[in-house]
Design an enzyme around this catalytic site. Structure first.
Site, PDB file in Angstrom:
ATOM      1  N   LYS A  91      18.608   6.318  -3.783  1.00 20.78           N
ATOM      2  CA  LYS A  91      17.705   5.184  -3.570  1.00 20.78           C
ATOM      3  C   LYS A  91      18.548   4.033  -3.034  1.00 20.78           C
ATOM      4  CE  LYS A  91      13.300   4.154  -4.808  1.00 20.78           C
ATOM      5  NZ  LYS A  91      12.119   4.991  -4.848  1.00 20.78           N
ATOM      6  N   VAL A 192      -4.068  -1.901  -8.444  1.00 20.12           N
ATOM      7  CA  VAL A 192      -4.879  -1.120  -7.492  1.00 20.12           C
ATOM      8  C   VAL A 192      -4.388  -1.369  -6.067  1.00 20.12           C
ATOM      9  CG1 VAL A 192      -6.928  -0.740  -8.895  1.00 20.12           C
ATOM     10  CG2 VAL A 192      -6.688  -2.909  -7.680  1.00 20.12           C
ATOM     11  N   GLY A 193      -3.111  -1.072  -5.878  1.00 18.67           N
ATOM     12  CA  GLY A 193      -2.513  -1.154  -4.543  1.00 18.67           C
ATOM     13  C   GLY A 193      -2.762   0.153  -3.825  1.00 18.67           C
ATOM     14  N   VAL A 195      -1.560   3.230  -4.115  1.00 17.99           N
ATOM     15  CA  VAL A 195      -1.792   4.429  -4.929  1.00 17.99           C
ATOM     16  C   VAL A 195      -2.985   4.220  -5.875  1.00 17.99           C
ATOM     17  CG1 VAL A 195      -0.790   6.044  -6.583  1.00 17.99           C
ATOM     18  CG2 VAL A 195       0.663   5.026  -4.835  1.00 17.99           C
TER      19      VAL A 195
END
Ligand code: NAD
Length: 366
Positions: A91, A192-193, A195
């Protein structure tokens, strides 16, 4: 390597920490001209190149950025291993303000740093990164995924991630209730973006009773209008009468403060590093008889998606089919945890490590 109490790990100094967390390599990237300050964490490459997204964040301190990249890259190793992918874990984090600092030169300079690792690390999107940024990175290195569909890439991974989370939630329901139906189940979705939004759609379609929360009033309004879901305040969410809590925003929301308040029977969501302390809080949930679907297992759809891009001839149907395996793997992990009387997080890590060890042995030349 065992499950660690990461706060204790941080007290061990840089090399002590790398040894305890099992990292192979950490690369600090500094470019005065563009102002780029990035850290690439390569945790483990036994199964393959370390693939993991790049996150840009205004970290309060360098220590915070280091901790983040170490935790996230370690999580990617387990995510790839448990999903049966031939990938290691890595990452990257970029320290700074994504709104003001990102320019073509900035992103291309980062691409050059990624390229200097010769494919040992492959990047993708994460928080505050867009497909357009991947395009700039792609001008300096071929070790990038998450390119737009128009460029032969796999595009937005969120629908695949949400599908995997949904199936992970269903298989957890199967374990807890004896069947996987979510009809009438009270589900609280936090965030609630990209995904969370797709997850809400699956849940509403099946007939679950969904309550949502998000710091964006606009997104909340949009989903209430579109799906007729209920809403709850940020803090009140933890006291809600619910069957399933789905963290889809931030990490570390399962902690000393929230777990005692949770009335849910299940936690299953998309956010990375949901357990503030994966050892302590994994067991706190278990002691409260709350069944936890390990985050890195059920949110692996996004990684499965970019892995398919990396393999070439990307096909969304194939990626979705591979993500369906999350259902059975999660069920097996929950059963393993029950049989061995350990937390589901620890069971998932154990299985990941087993695969790395066994396949790693196969790969040693004889
Ligand atoms: P996103 O940025 O699109 O959505 C996150 C949402 O959470 C936003 O709507 C934001 O307003 C909201 N939010 C932020 N802070 C909040 C808070 N304190 N309370 C409530 N809501 C809050 O991100 P995403 O792509 O939907 O990812 C969601 C989570 O899932 C992240 O933790 C991410 O790391 C993880 N994840 C995403 C993917 C993927 O494919 N996108 C894959 C694996 C894991």
């Amino acid at each position: 390597m065992q499950v660690k109490e990461l706060e204790k790990v941080e007290a061990a100094g840089i090399f002590g920490t790398l040894t305890q967390m099992g990292h192979e390599q950490v690369v600090f990237c500094n470019d005065e001209a563009t102002g780029l300050k990035a850290i690439i964490g390569i945790h483990n490459t036994v199964l393959g190149p370390a693939l993991g997204g790049t996150r840009m964040w205004n970290y309060a301190s360098e220590q915070e950025a280091i901790t983040d990249v170490l935790r996230l890259s370690r999580g990617m190793t387990f995510k790839a291993a448990i999903s049966g992918l031939n990938l290691g874990g890595g990452k990257a984090v970029i320290i700074g303000d994504a709104k003001t600092q990102k320019t073509e030169a900035f992103m291309r300079r980062f691409g050059k740093f990624v390229n200097s690792l010769g494919g040992k690390y492959i990047t993708a999107e994460d928080v505050n990164m867009k497909t357009a940024d991947m395009e700039y990175i792609g001008m300096e290195t071929k070790h990038v995924t998450g390119l737009p569909e128009s460029m032969g890439g796999s595009g937005d991974p969120s629908p695949v991630t949400a599908y995997g989370v949904y199936l992970g939630m269903k298989s957890t329901a199967k374990k807890v209730y004896g069947n996987d139906s979510l009809v009438g189940k009270k589900v609280a979705v936090q965030g609630v973006g990209q995904v969370g939004m797709y997850l809400v759609e699956h849940l509403v379609k099946e007939g679950a009773k969904v309550t949502i929360n998000d710091i964006s009033e606009e997104k909340v309004k949009m989903l209430v209008e579109k799906f007729g879901v209920a809403t709850v305040g940020a803090d009140a969410l933890y006291d809600l009468d619910m069957d399933i809590y789905a963290p889809c925003a931030l990490g570390a929301t399962l902690n000393d403060n929230t777990i005692p308040r949770l009335k849910a029977a299940i936690v299953a969501g998309a956010a990375n590093n949901q357990l503030k302390d994966e050892l302590k809080h994994g067991y706190m949930l278990r002691d409260k008889s709350i069944t936890y679907a390990p985050d890195f297992l059920i949110n692996a759809g996004g990684l499965i998606n970019v892995y398919n891009e990396y393999l070439g001839n990307y096909n969304r149907k194939r990626a979705l089919e591979q993500a369906e395996k999350i259902y059975t793997t999660n069920l097996n992990i929950l059963t393993l945890a029950e049989n061995e009387k350990i937390s589901s997080q620890e069971a998932a890590i154990k299985l990941s490590e087993k695969r790395i060890e066994e396949v790693g042995r196969v790969r040693i030349p004889r």
